[in-house]
Design a protein around this motif. Structure first.
Motif, PDB file in Angstrom:
ATOM      1  N   THR A 152     119.209-121.100  38.939  1.00  0.00           N
ATOM      2  CA  THR A 152     118.137-120.095  38.861  1.00  0.00           C
ATOM      3  C   THR A 152     117.791-119.795  37.411  1.00  0.00           C
ATOM      4  O   THR A 152     116.615-119.747  37.025  1.00  0.00           O
ATOM      5  CB  THR A 152     118.574-118.795  39.573  1.00  0.00           C
ATOM      6  N   TYR A 153     118.828-119.594  36.605  1.00  0.00           N
ATOM      7  CA  TYR A 153     118.663-119.309  35.179  1.00  0.00           C
ATOM      8  C   TYR A 153     117.952-120.464  34.470  1.00  0.00           C
ATOM      9  O   TYR A 153     116.970-120.271  33.743  1.00  0.00           O
ATOM     10  CB  TYR A 153     120.046-119.050  34.579  1.00  0.00           C
ATOM     11  N   GLY A 154     118.436-121.685  34.719  1.00  0.00           N
ATOM     12  CA  GLY A 154     117.853-122.851  34.066  1.00  0.00           C
ATOM     13  C   GLY A 154     116.434-123.132  34.532  1.00  0.00           C
ATOM     14  O   GLY A 154     115.544-123.439  33.726  1.00  0.00           O
ATOM     15  N   PHE A 283     118.611-130.068  49.063  1.00  0.00           N
ATOM     16  CA  PHE A 283     118.042-130.045  50.409  1.00  0.00           C
ATOM     17  C   PHE A 283     116.831-129.113  50.469  1.00  0.00           C
ATOM     18  O   PHE A 283     115.801-129.452  51.064  1.00  0.00           O
ATOM     19  CB  PHE A 283     119.115-129.588  51.412  1.00  0.00           C
ATOM     20  N   VAL A 284     116.965-127.931  49.875  1.00  0.00           N
ATOM     21  CA  VAL A 284     115.876-126.950  49.891  1.00  0.00           C
ATOM     22  C   VAL A 284     114.641-127.502  49.181  1.00  0.00           C
ATOM     23  O   VAL A 284     113.503-127.286  49.620  1.00  0.00           O
ATOM     24  CB  VAL A 284     116.339-125.624  49.247  1.00  0.00           C
ATOM     25  N   GLN A 285     114.856-128.266  48.099  1.00  0.00           N
ATOM     26  CA  GLN A 285     113.715-128.821  47.359  1.00  0.00           C
ATOM     27  C   GLN A 285     113.101-130.026  48.068  1.00  0.00           C
ATOM     28  O   GLN A 285     111.875-130.156  48.128  1.00  0.00           O
ATOM     29  CB  GLN A 285     114.159-129.221  45.941  1.00  0.00           C
ATOM     30  N   ILE A 286     113.946-130.914  48.615  1.00  0.00           N
ATOM     31  CA  ILE A 286     113.435-132.164  49.191  1.00  0.00           C
ATOM     32  C   ILE A 286     112.919-131.965  50.614  1.00  0.00           C
ATOM     33  O   ILE A 286     111.821-132.419  50.957  1.00  0.00           O
ATOM     34  CB  ILE A 286     114.543-133.243  49.170  1.00  0.00           C
ATOM     35  N   ILE A 294     113.441-121.202  43.728  1.00  0.00           N
ATOM     36  CA  ILE A 294     113.780-120.739  45.080  1.00  0.00           C
ATOM     37  C   ILE A 294     115.107-121.358  45.527  1.00  0.00           C
ATOM     38  O   ILE A 294     115.949-120.686  46.144  1.00  0.00           O
ATOM     39  CB  ILE A 294     112.665-121.104  46.086  1.00  0.00           C
ATOM     40  N   ALA A 295     115.313-122.638  45.204  1.00  0.00           N
ATOM     41  CA  ALA A 295     116.557-123.309  45.574  1.00  0.00           C
ATOM     42  C   ALA A 295     117.758-122.613  44.943  1.00  0.00           C
ATOM     43  O   ALA A 295     118.813-122.466  45.572  1.00  0.00           O
ATOM     44  CB  ALA A 295     116.505-124.778  45.143  1.00  0.00           C
ATOM     45  N   LEU A 300     122.306-117.621  45.349  1.00  0.00           N
ATOM     46  CA  LEU A 300     122.736-116.436  44.595  1.00  0.00           C
ATOM     47  C   LEU A 300     123.495-115.399  45.427  1.00  0.00           C
ATOM     48  O   LEU A 300     124.547-114.920  44.989  1.00  0.00           O
ATOM     49  CB  LEU A 300     121.522-115.804  43.908  1.00  0.00           C
ATOM     50  N   PRO A 301     123.018-115.002  46.642  1.00  0.00           N
ATOM     51  CA  PRO A 301     123.750-113.972  47.394  1.00  0.00           C
ATOM     52  C   PRO A 301     125.189-114.378  47.717  1.00  0.00           C
ATOM     53  O   PRO A 301     126.123-113.585  47.555  1.00  0.00           O
ATOM     54  CB  PRO A 301     122.914-113.803  48.668  1.00  0.00           C
TER      55      PRO A 301
END
Length: 455
Positions: A152-154, A283-286, A294-295, A300-301
């Motif tokens: 997320t940071y990157g 997986f979330v991106q592809i 978002i991925a 994060l949680p």
């Protein structure tokens, strides 16, 4: 030992901040690879060295730190590690070429390779046994959240500003670490009682450099030569550990079956942690076709819950013993892992977050307690060797897990006309492989804890 006052919690946090920063950058840089490939006009295999060179330096430095801790004061080592990290951050922020970028990563690897074992050395040396679980949890907290925060940071900085700012924004955090450390860590004289076994260090360098290059080239005929080099390094290291009067790492601690069990359990937890950090964001991106930001947010949680539970689970161990938090944690982790594997067939971001949080609740109770329980079996003279084994293999197992998962997914992607379907099947197969390791550890722990013991 010289009786001087050390401010334990800020001392642990000071060293932990460096370890956290090292892991944060490692995972943050993964989302920058397409940008770096284009900007520096390099291949995908070449850009992987941003991570590989860092892990290689850490894998060599952690065993070397076993010698450094025995011969130099913890205050001096802390200051040296902090200096190297800040120098590495500045180098990478201004890096005009890819090789200057790698130089900065080497400097950061030297720092993390000192800071990580130094943090656990401080905990093991200065924390009373009855409070050790909680403090080990605090130490693990500083690093366990970094793999999920990193993407997320990157991704955020790369898309809004530039990947250079990944390094710039960490400089104030390292300066905070320096101030904390100078306040909390006193100058404690050390009675030098060992010599550096150069041959052992050479063996370790050959072992990990060969194996890391092998993992990067796995599946290619070219990977056989670095694997051969790695095996030569292993033979040299094992011979010196037996014959040398001052071995870099005494492997006698591996004669204790319970210690080996907790070490293997800890490494399986690391496999799961790094494996899911690769599987879910990709997986979330592809498949779900979301962006890198978002991925990263999906992770994060769960990472936050796992990090918060690390010191809590340590206090549970201090109060009730190792059996309950470790077994309950592993079983919960297995249930969450199975749920995540099945959810890949019917993907939704909300279900991924829920499954990952449930899995991380279990891992949060087991992960740091595996290391605490293993180290509690050793004498004070053996702490350095046990600490070295845990931290060195932890770093290397992360690279192994990522390579295995990536290779499995890649095989199914290449052998399926539907790229998204291939990604889904490959991700499920990779997760089933890691689930098998987890189930083996659960069975082994049940057998270990079955006899009536005071835990």
């Amino acid at each position: 030992m010289e009786k001087v006052k050390i401010h334990l919690l800020p001392a642990v946090l000071a060293a932990g901040i460096m370890s956290f920063s090292g892991v944060l950058i490692e995972t943050a840089m993964n989302v920058t690879f397409p940008t770096l490939t284009s900007e520096f006009n390099i291949s995908t295999s070449m850009v992987q060295w941003v991570t590989t060179i860092y892990l290689l330096v850490i894998s060599i430095m952690v065993p070397f730190s076993n010698y450094l801790i025995k011969n130099f004061s913890i205050r001096k080592l802390f200051m040296i590690a902090n200096f190297f990290f800040i120098a590495g951050l500045i180098t990478d922020f201004i890096s005009p070429t890819f090789f200057v970028l790698l130089l900065g990563r080497i400097l950061q690897g030297i720092s993390t390779g000192i800071a990580l074992p130094l943090m656990f050395h401080i905990i093991l040396t200065f924390t009373p046994l009855e409070k050790r679980g909680g403090m080990m949890g605090v130490g693990m907290l500083t690093t366990s959240i970094a793999p999920a925060v990193g993407p997320t940071y990157g991704g955020l900085l790369t898309s809004v500003l530039s990947w250079h700012y990944i390094f710039l924004f960490l400089i104030p955090i390292l300066l905070l670490s320096l101030v904390l450390g100078l306040y909390a860590i006193p100058e404690i004289s050390v009675e030098k009682n060992s010599k550096l076994d150069i041959t052992s260090l050479l063996g370790i360098a050959l072992l990990f450099s060969g194996l890391l290059v092998f993992l990067n080239q796995m599946g290619s005929i070219k990977s056989l030569f670095p694997l051969f080099i790695g095996m030569i390094g292993l033979v040299i290291f094992l011979q010196r550990s037996v014959k040398s009067p001052f071995p870099l790492v005494k492997i006698d601690v591996l004669k204790d079956k319970a210690f080996v069990l907790f070490l293997c359990g800890f490494l399986v937890c690391q496999f799961l942690l790094l494996g899911i950090s690769f599987v879910l964001p990709n997986f979330v991106q592809i498949v779900s076709e979301e962006n890198a930001f978002i991925a990263g947010l999906v992770m994060l949680p769960g990472a936050t819950v796992g990090a918060i539970l690390a010191p809590v689970s340590g206090r549970v161990l201090d109060k009730y013993g190792a059996k309950k938090p470790i077994l309950i944690g592993l079983i919960l982790a297995a249930i969450g892992w199975i749920a995540l594997t099945l959810l890949l067939k019917q993907p939704s971001l909300a279900s991924f977050v829920a499954g990952h949080v449930f899995y991380m609740i279990g891992l949060g109770f087991a992960y740091s307690n595996m290391m605490t329980s293993g180290m509690n079996l050793l004498t004070q003279e053996e702490y350095g060797d046990g600490n070295t084994l845990f931290n060195t293999l932890q770093q290397f197992s992360g690279a192994v897990a990522t390579s295995i998962v990536a290779s499995v997914i890649n095989i199914f992607q290449e052998n399926n006309t539907d790229y998204q379907l291939g990604t889904t099947i490959g991700a499920q197969v990779a997760m089933f492989i890691l689930l098998t390791l987890l189930l083996i550890i659960i069975i082994a722990c049940i057998i270990h804890f079955r006899p009536a013991k005071n835990n």
